[in-house]
Design an enzyme around this catalytic site. Structure first.
Site, PDB file in Angstrom:
ATOM      1  N   ASP A   1      54.326  50.728  50.806  1.00 12.19           N
ATOM      2  CA  ASP A   1      54.073  51.846  49.880  1.00 12.19           C
ATOM      3  C   ASP A   1      55.084  52.040  48.767  1.00 12.19           C
ATOM      4  O   ASP A   1      54.703  52.111  47.614  1.00 12.19           O
ATOM      5  CB  ASP A   1      53.921  53.179  50.627  1.00 12.19           C
TER       6      ASP A   1
ATOM      7  N   HIS B   1      54.553  50.700  43.614  1.00 16.94           N
ATOM      8  CA  HIS B   1      53.658  51.022  44.714  1.00 16.94           C
ATOM      9  C   HIS B   1      53.089  49.705  45.219  1.00 16.94           C
ATOM     10  O   HIS B   1      52.399  49.010  44.482  1.00 16.94           O
ATOM     11  CB  HIS B   1      52.555  51.932  44.184  1.00 16.94           C
TER      12      HIS B   1
ATOM     13  N   SER C   1      45.409  52.340  45.571  1.00 14.80           N
ATOM     14  CA  SER C   1      45.604  53.033  46.828  1.00 14.80           C
ATOM     15  C   SER C   1      44.333  52.932  47.663  1.00 14.80           C
ATOM     16  O   SER C   1      43.244  53.120  47.156  1.00 14.80           O
ATOM     17  CB  SER C   1      45.889  54.488  46.496  1.00 14.80           C
ATOM     18  N   GLY C   2      44.481  52.611  48.943  1.00 14.46           N
ATOM     19  CA  GLY C   2      43.324  52.585  49.832  1.00 14.46           C
ATOM     20  C   GLY C   2      42.601  51.248  49.856  1.00 14.46           C
ATOM     21  O   GLY C   2      41.597  51.098  50.529  1.00 14.46           O
TER      22      GLY C   2
ATOM     23  N   ARG D   1      39.491  29.544  40.099  1.00 11.73           N
ATOM     24  CA  ARG D   1      38.739  28.662  40.978  1.00 11.73           C
ATOM     25  C   ARG D   1      39.473  27.351  41.234  1.00 11.73           C
ATOM     26  O   ARG D   1      39.241  26.678  42.215  1.00 11.73           O
ATOM     27  CB  ARG D   1      37.366  28.372  40.356  1.00 11.73           C
TER      28      ARG D   1
ATOM     29  N   GLU E   1      51.684  54.018  56.775  1.00 14.35           N
ATOM     30  CA  GLU E   1      50.523  54.826  57.102  1.00 14.35           C
ATOM     31  C   GLU E   1      49.324  53.916  57.247  1.00 14.35           C
ATOM     32  O   GLU E   1      49.080  53.054  56.413  1.00 14.35           O
ATOM     33  CB  GLU E   1      50.229  55.837  55.989  1.00 14.35           C
TER      34      GLU E   1
ATOM     35  N   LYS F   1      46.279  47.441  51.631  1.00 16.83           N
ATOM     36  CA  LYS F   1      47.561  46.726  51.637  1.00 16.83           C
ATOM     37  C   LYS F   1      48.268  46.880  52.985  1.00 16.83           C
ATOM     38  O   LYS F   1      48.762  45.911  53.553  1.00 16.83           O
ATOM     39  CB  LYS F   1      48.469  47.265  50.519  1.00 16.83           C
ATOM     40  N   SER F   2      48.297  48.124  53.477  1.00 17.05           N
ATOM     41  CA  SER F   2      49.003  48.366  54.735  1.00 17.05           C
ATOM     42  C   SER F   2      48.329  47.635  55.883  1.00 17.05           C
ATOM     43  O   SER F   2      49.002  47.104  56.769  1.00 17.05           O
ATOM     44  CB  SER F   2      49.029  49.860  55.042  1.00 17.05           C
TER      45      SER F   2
END
Lengths: 322, 91
Positions: free
Chosen positions: A181, A142, A159-160, A247, A206, A163-164
């Site tokens: 995805d 994923h 998810s959410g 860092r 999406e 990335k897209s």
């Protein structure tokens, strides 16, 4: 483990290998289980210990000359020992036709015998290439795969996390989307992993709030590519105060995908942070490192030299009693 | 981590709307949700991922849930699939 029947192999690669089926179709039901090719010279001569019977068997001109000079009983015995060992299929190079008894015994053991017009070395080379690709280890992950300045960046994270959206932003700036995805990763060589999207998915993605979009239609052909070597994993995570992020960049963090080690960059996300520019920097920095330039290490060397120099002049000044 | 095998029973399979329903349900939970079909494992909170499965009627899916509310998530999602995504009346 991919399923490859002799029938599928024959139907899809008939022209590439210039194949003709010499005996009954009964043998097409067998399955090819690994990518290896074997020339059963020793097995023909009767030495069957450690005979790799699961491999695709290839007979060249030498083997066929040997078979043709056998007396009838010898021929039956040899063929029974080869085909009786449950080989998946047998291919004869240079378009040579075997004796009829040879095919009859192959039929008895329901094994397909093909003739190929290629030379033996060309045939074995092509077989290795084709079978290696089919049997290459692969997984589905994923994430999102984008080509940024020619560097394959694989974005991972919950998810959410966005990335897209990052991919969209990168595409807008002229970079190219491989897939969003669902990424299929295949190990094509011991140190090379390549990602592709799924056929059904294409270059759709999406975007939360909008729905499904087609990147190729929206941004044009220059915004996509079909596959890309994966070079760096960019792992996105939510910003938190106790997160231990890099860092300096002197110690490289890595991750292992299908046994291949690639560098991994952990990027904490917070509102207003421009991940697109950071992504471009990650890609360019990776290129610099590939060309032998490690900024963090160089800088750390410079700092060490400066400290050393300062200490020396301090020594000098302190011991200067003039 | 809990998992369960379920069968798709609605005639049209997991087309766009059932996939969206599944993802919406899955996203309500904190747990990580994955669906697996014939060796392909996708994130259950990604609509594209779920649609990529192209799960037809009769297909067996393995639902995985991992997190603090995994049990409730798995129960809810199992109910959703086995109730045919509310499409059974259209048979």
């Amino acid at each position: 483990m991919p399923e490859l029947t002799v029938e599928k192999f024959y139907k899809e690669r008939k022209d590439f290998f210039d194949l003709t089926l010499l005996n009954s179709e009964e043998g097409l039901k067998k399955r090819i289980l690994n990518a290896e090719v074997h020339r059963p010279g020793l097995a023909l001569a009767g030495f069957l210990d450690r005979f790799p019977n699961q491999r695709t068997q290839v007979l060249g001109e030498t083997e066929m000359t040997y078979i043709n000079q056998l007396d009838p009983e010898g021929l039956v015995e040899t063929c029974e020992s080869i085909f009786g060992n449950n080989v998946p299929l047998l291919i004869i190079a240079k378009g040579i036709t075997p004796p009829l008894d040879f095919l009859a015994i192959a039929d008895k053991f329901k094994t397909a015998v093909f003739s190929s017009r290629l030379t033996t070395s060309e045939l074995t080379n092509r077989l290795s290439v084709v079978l290696d690709v089919i049997f290459a280890p692969s997984i589905t992950v994923h994430g999102t795969l984008v080509d940024v300045y020619g560097v394959g960046l694989l974005y991972t994270g919950k998810s959410g996390i966005g990335k897209s959206e990052i991919a969209l932003d990168l595409v807008e700036r002229g970079h190219r989307l491989v897939a969003d995805d669902v990424i299929k990763i295949t190990r094509k060589a011991p140190d090379l992993i390549v990602g592709t999207g799924s056929e059904l998915l294409g270059h759709h993605m999406e975007v939360r709030g909008i729905g499904i979009i087609d990147v190729e239609k929206l941004f044009g052909i220059r915004s996509i590519r079909l596959q890309k070597r994966i070079e760096v994993e960019v792992h996105l995570t939510l910003w938190s105060d106790d997160l231990d992020v890099e860092r300096l960049g002197i110690d490289e963090h890595g991750t292992t995908i299908l046994g291949v080690q690639i560098p991994q960059v952990l990027i904490p996300i917070s509102p207003g942070k421009n991940i697109t520019v950071i992504s471009e920097v990650i890609a360019m920095n990776h290129m610099l490192k590939t060309y032998g330039e490690n900024t963090a290490t160089e800088f750390s060397k410079r700092l060490a030299e400066r400290i050393h120099r300062q200490a020396r002049s301090k020594d000098y000044l302190e011991s200067d009693y003039e | 981590m809990v998992q369960k095998t379920v069968k798709v029973i609605n005639r049209l399979g997991m087309h766009a709307r059932p996939s969206a329903m599944f993802v919406n349900h899955a996203s309500r939970y904190k747990s990580e949700i994955f669906i697996e079909k014939a060796g392909l494992k996708v994130n259950g909170k990604s609509i594209i991922g779920v649609m990529t499965l192209a799960a037809e009627m009769g297909a067996e899916l393995i639902l995985h849930a991992d997190g603090i509310d995994e049990k409730e998530a798995l129960r809810d999602l199992t109910n959703l699939v086995t109730s045919g995504f509310g499409e059974l009346k259209n048979l």
